[in-house]
Design a protein around this motif. Structure first.
Motif, mmCIF file in Angstrom:
data_model
loop_
_atom_site.group_PDB
_atom_site.id
_atom_site.type_symbol
_atom_site.label_atom_id
_atom_site.label_comp_id
_atom_site.label_asym_id
_atom_site.label_seq_id
_atom_site.Cartn_x
_atom_site.Cartn_y
_atom_site.Cartn_z
ATOM 1 N N MET A 171 0.825 -1.218 0.000
ATOM 2 C CA MET A 171 0.000 0.000 0.000
ATOM 3 C C MET A 171 0.854 1.260 0.000
ATOM 4 O O MET A 171 1.814 1.381 0.766
ATOM 5 N N MET A 172 0.467 2.208 -0.877
ATOM 6 C CA MET A 172 1.072 3.529 -0.906
ATOM 7 C C MET A 172 -0.037 4.571 -0.970
ATOM 8 O O MET A 172 -1.033 4.384 -1.668
ATOM 9 N N ARG A 173 0.140 5.661 -0.261
ATOM 10 C CA ARG A 173 -0.812 6.766 -0.322
ATOM 11 C C ARG A 173 -0.530 7.621 -1.552
ATOM 12 O O ARG A 173 0.635 7.867 -1.877
ATOM 13 N N VAL A 174 -1.586 8.068 -2.218
ATOM 14 C CA VAL A 174 -1.414 8.890 -3.413
ATOM 15 C C VAL A 174 -2.214 10.181 -3.285
ATOM 16 O O VAL A 174 -3.272 10.217 -2.656
ATOM 17 N N LYS A 175 -1.702 11.217 -3.898
ATOM 18 C CA LYS A 175 -2.328 12.539 -3.831
ATOM 19 C C LYS A 175 -3.602 12.602 -4.659
ATOM 20 O O LYS A 175 -4.654 13.044 -4.185
ATOM 21 N N ASP A 176 -3.508 12.165 -5.921
ATOM 22 C CA ASP A 176 -4.628 12.275 -6.864
ATOM 23 C C ASP A 176 -4.884 10.896 -7.456
ATOM 24 O O ASP A 176 -4.110 10.410 -8.273
ATOM 25 N N ASN A 198 -14.540 3.823 1.490
ATOM 26 C CA ASN A 198 -14.745 4.009 2.924
ATOM 27 C C ASN A 198 -15.146 5.467 3.147
ATOM 28 O O ASN A 198 -14.383 6.264 3.703
ATOM 29 N N LYS A 199 -16.343 5.807 2.674
ATOM 30 C CA LYS A 199 -16.784 7.199 2.650
ATOM 31 C C LYS A 199 -16.849 7.806 4.042
ATOM 32 O O LYS A 199 -16.487 8.968 4.241
ATOM 33 N N ASP A 200 -17.314 7.034 5.016
ATOM 34 C CA ASP A 200 -17.426 7.569 6.377
ATOM 35 C C ASP A 200 -16.069 7.946 6.953
ATOM 36 O O ASP A 200 -15.953 8.877 7.759
ATOM 37 N N ALA A 201 -15.042 7.202 6.532
ATOM 38 C CA ALA A 201 -13.687 7.470 7.023
ATOM 39 C C ALA A 201 -12.916 8.419 6.109
ATOM 40 O O ALA A 201 -11.789 8.809 6.432
ATOM 41 N N GLY A 202 -13.484 8.751 4.952
ATOM 42 C CA GLY A 202 -12.866 9.729 4.073
ATOM 43 C C GLY A 202 -11.736 9.223 3.210
ATOM 44 O O GLY A 202 -10.829 9.986 2.862
ATOM 45 N N PHE A 203 -11.798 7.944 2.817
ATOM 46 C CA PHE A 203 -10.763 7.443 1.909
ATOM 47 C C PHE A 203 -11.312 6.292 1.079
ATOM 48 O O PHE A 203 -12.301 5.646 1.445
ATOM 49 N N GLU A 229 -1.339 -12.626 -5.278
ATOM 50 C CA GLU A 229 -0.066 -12.009 -4.925
ATOM 51 C C GLU A 229 0.201 -10.866 -5.897
ATOM 52 O O GLU A 229 -0.305 -10.845 -7.010
ATOM 53 N N GLY A 230 1.005 -9.910 -5.439
ATOM 54 C CA GLY A 230 1.469 -8.863 -6.335
ATOM 55 C C GLY A 230 0.455 -7.809 -6.694
ATOM 56 O O GLY A 230 0.426 -7.334 -7.827
ATOM 57 N N LEU A 231 -0.370 -7.379 -5.738
ATOM 58 C CA LEU A 231 -1.283 -6.270 -5.975
ATOM 59 C C LEU A 231 -0.681 -4.986 -5.415
ATOM 60 O O LEU A 231 0.070 -5.002 -4.443
ATOM 61 N N LEU A 232 -1.041 -3.883 -6.043
ATOM 62 C CA LEU A 232 -0.634 -2.556 -5.586
ATOM 63 C C LEU A 232 -1.874 -1.838 -5.075
ATOM 64 O O LEU A 232 -2.822 -1.635 -5.827
ATOM 65 N N GLU A 233 -1.875 -1.490 -3.806
ATOM 66 C CA GLU A 233 -3.001 -0.775 -3.216
ATOM 67 C C GLU A 233 -2.661 0.706 -3.135
ATOM 68 O O GLU A 233 -1.685 1.092 -2.478
ATOM 69 N N LEU A 234 -3.459 1.517 -3.810
ATOM 70 C CA LEU A 234 -3.306 2.966 -3.735
ATOM 71 C C LEU A 234 -4.388 3.507 -2.808
ATOM 72 O O LEU A 234 -5.579 3.277 -3.025
ATOM 73 N N THR A 235 -3.963 4.215 -1.775
ATOM 74 C CA THR A 235 -4.899 4.802 -0.818
ATOM 75 C C THR A 235 -5.050 6.286 -1.109
ATOM 76 O O THR A 235 -4.060 7.034 -1.097
ATOM 77 N N TRP A 236 -6.292 6.690 -1.369
ATOM 78 C CA TRP A 236 -6.591 8.095 -1.638
ATOM 79 C C TRP A 236 -7.420 8.658 -0.496
ATOM 80 O O TRP A 236 -8.547 8.236 -0.267
ATOM 81 N N ASN A 237 -6.841 9.594 0.241
ATOM 82 C CA ASN A 237 -7.551 10.319 1.283
ATOM 83 C C ASN A 237 -8.229 11.530 0.659
ATOM 84 O O ASN A 237 -7.563 12.349 0.012
ATOM 85 N N TYR A 238 -9.527 11.634 0.830
ATOM 86 C CA TYR A 238 -10.315 12.645 0.140
ATOM 87 C C TYR A 238 -9.753 14.056 0.378
ATOM 88 O O TYR A 238 -9.463 14.448 1.504
ATOM 89 N N GLY A 239 -9.600 14.776 -0.710
ATOM 90 C CA GLY A 239 -9.180 16.171 -0.641
ATOM 91 C C GLY A 239 -7.710 16.419 -0.868
ATOM 92 O O GLY A 239 -7.306 17.561 -1.099
ATOM 93 N N THR A 240 -6.884 15.360 -0.843
ATOM 94 C CA THR A 240 -5.449 15.587 -1.021
ATOM 95 C C THR A 240 -5.119 16.104 -2.423
ATOM 96 O O THR A 240 -4.129 16.812 -2.607
#
Length: 320
Positions: A171-176, A198-203, A229-240
């Motif tokens: 997992m990596m966090r992404v801006k857009d 996860n709308k209630d949590a904003g991501f 195996e071998g998936l890339l999880e992109l985490t988008w926090n709303y508004g970044t």
């Protein structure tokens, strides 16, 4: 010519303080040391760990022809430096989040880790989400633990078989999220496999990878791609996406910790020519420096993506 359908999300690199402690932890999770490179002149060693049992996805494959490898980088002397501690990406400044292992019987798997003296960032019973846990490796990197079998049916199961585990995702966090998803699809040929809002949590979480599409329905009511195996999880926090400039830490500027993800390709020269045509932002071209058989590309958030030759398709010049 290069065919992106032959690409593989090969590994995730983490810097570690004490390689003996770290290798022991990942071996306890069922992984095997599938390769090691020593660079005494440059004062670092690389340890490659993967699932390699008869029940694994890529048993006996060459290390470049796998997905779900964890590369541990040890810079000589850190094990004796009381002030050295890799940055886990979850403390500020944030960026990289975690690696994730999927297991057969999650309650038994977590107990086995706890019984061995390993710590948890989040135990199964903590919080609202009782179907996932986060273990801590010796350097406090987060290792998410998810279930391949229905969680409500494994509550009373006391056995767990680490040889069946999978290194599921990174997992990596992404801006857009729109920019990042398009980038990994267009430049690296990955496909969006699953979205988890996860709308209630904003991501929202976006899972990309190679190979067949993930099923839409989940066997365990939680994660339909847990056996992968071998998936890339992109985490988008709303508004970044509305923020100015760079939002996330790449792990290579100080404080260092996570280093890069890596994609192995069918034809390294042809792939790099294609990347050049795509207008990628290079950190290191093949022709740069002494190592002529690896390249590094920067993704939209500045994360490093190593590109290497999959030996299954072609002999790479020299030794990595």
């Amino acid at each position: 010519m290069t065919d992106t359908s032959k690409y593989k999300f090969n590994h995730t690199m983490l810097r570690v303080k004490d390689p003996q402690a770290s290798v022991k932890f990942y071996k306890h999770l069922g992984m095997s040391l599938v390769n090691k490179f020593e660079f005494p002149d440059n004062k670092f060693d690389l340890y490659f760990l993967a699932y390699d049992s008869p029940k694994s996805v890529s048993k006996d494959n060459h290390w470049t022809d796998r997905e779900g490898i964890i590369e541990l980088t040890h810079n000589y002397g850190t094990e004796n430096d009381p002030n050295y501690k890799p940055h886990n990406g979850n403390k500020e400044p944030q960026g990289f989040g975690h690696v994730c292992v999927s297991v057969d019987n999650i309650q038994a798997a977590c107990k086995r880790l706890s019984d061995a003296g390993y710590r948890f960032q989040k135990k199964l019973e903590d919080g609202r989400m009782h179907h996932i846990a986060f273990a801590l490796d010796p350097d406090d990197y987060w290792v998410e633990i998810i279930a391949m079998n229905p969680v409500d049916k494994t509550e009373n199961v006391t056995e767990t078989d680490p040889s069946t585990y999978r290194m599921n995702h990174t997992m990596m966090r992404v801006k857009d999220k729109d920019v990042s998803i398009k980038y990994y699809e267009d430049v690296f040929g990955m496909k969006l496999k699953r979205t988890s809002e996860n709308k209630d949590a904003g991501f929202t979480l976006y899972f990309l990878g190679y190979g067949p599409a993930s099923p839409q329905e989940s066997a365990n009511g939680v994660n339909p791609s847990a056996d992968r195996e071998g998936l890339l999880e992109l985490t988008w926090n709303y508004g970044t996406e509305e923020k100015e400039g760079k939002v996330y830490h790449d792990g290579n500027s100080e404080p260092q910790g996570f280093g890069h993800i890596c994609v192995s390709v069918d034809d390294l020269d042809a792939a790099c020519k294609r990347f050049e045509e795509k207008g990628v932002n290079w950190k290191k071209r093949l022709t740069d420096g002494r190592m002529k058989n690896v390249a590094f590309i920067l993704d939209p958030d500045g994360y490093w993506i190593e590109v290497i030759q999959n030996e299954k398709y072609k002999s790479a010049p020299g030794k990595y």
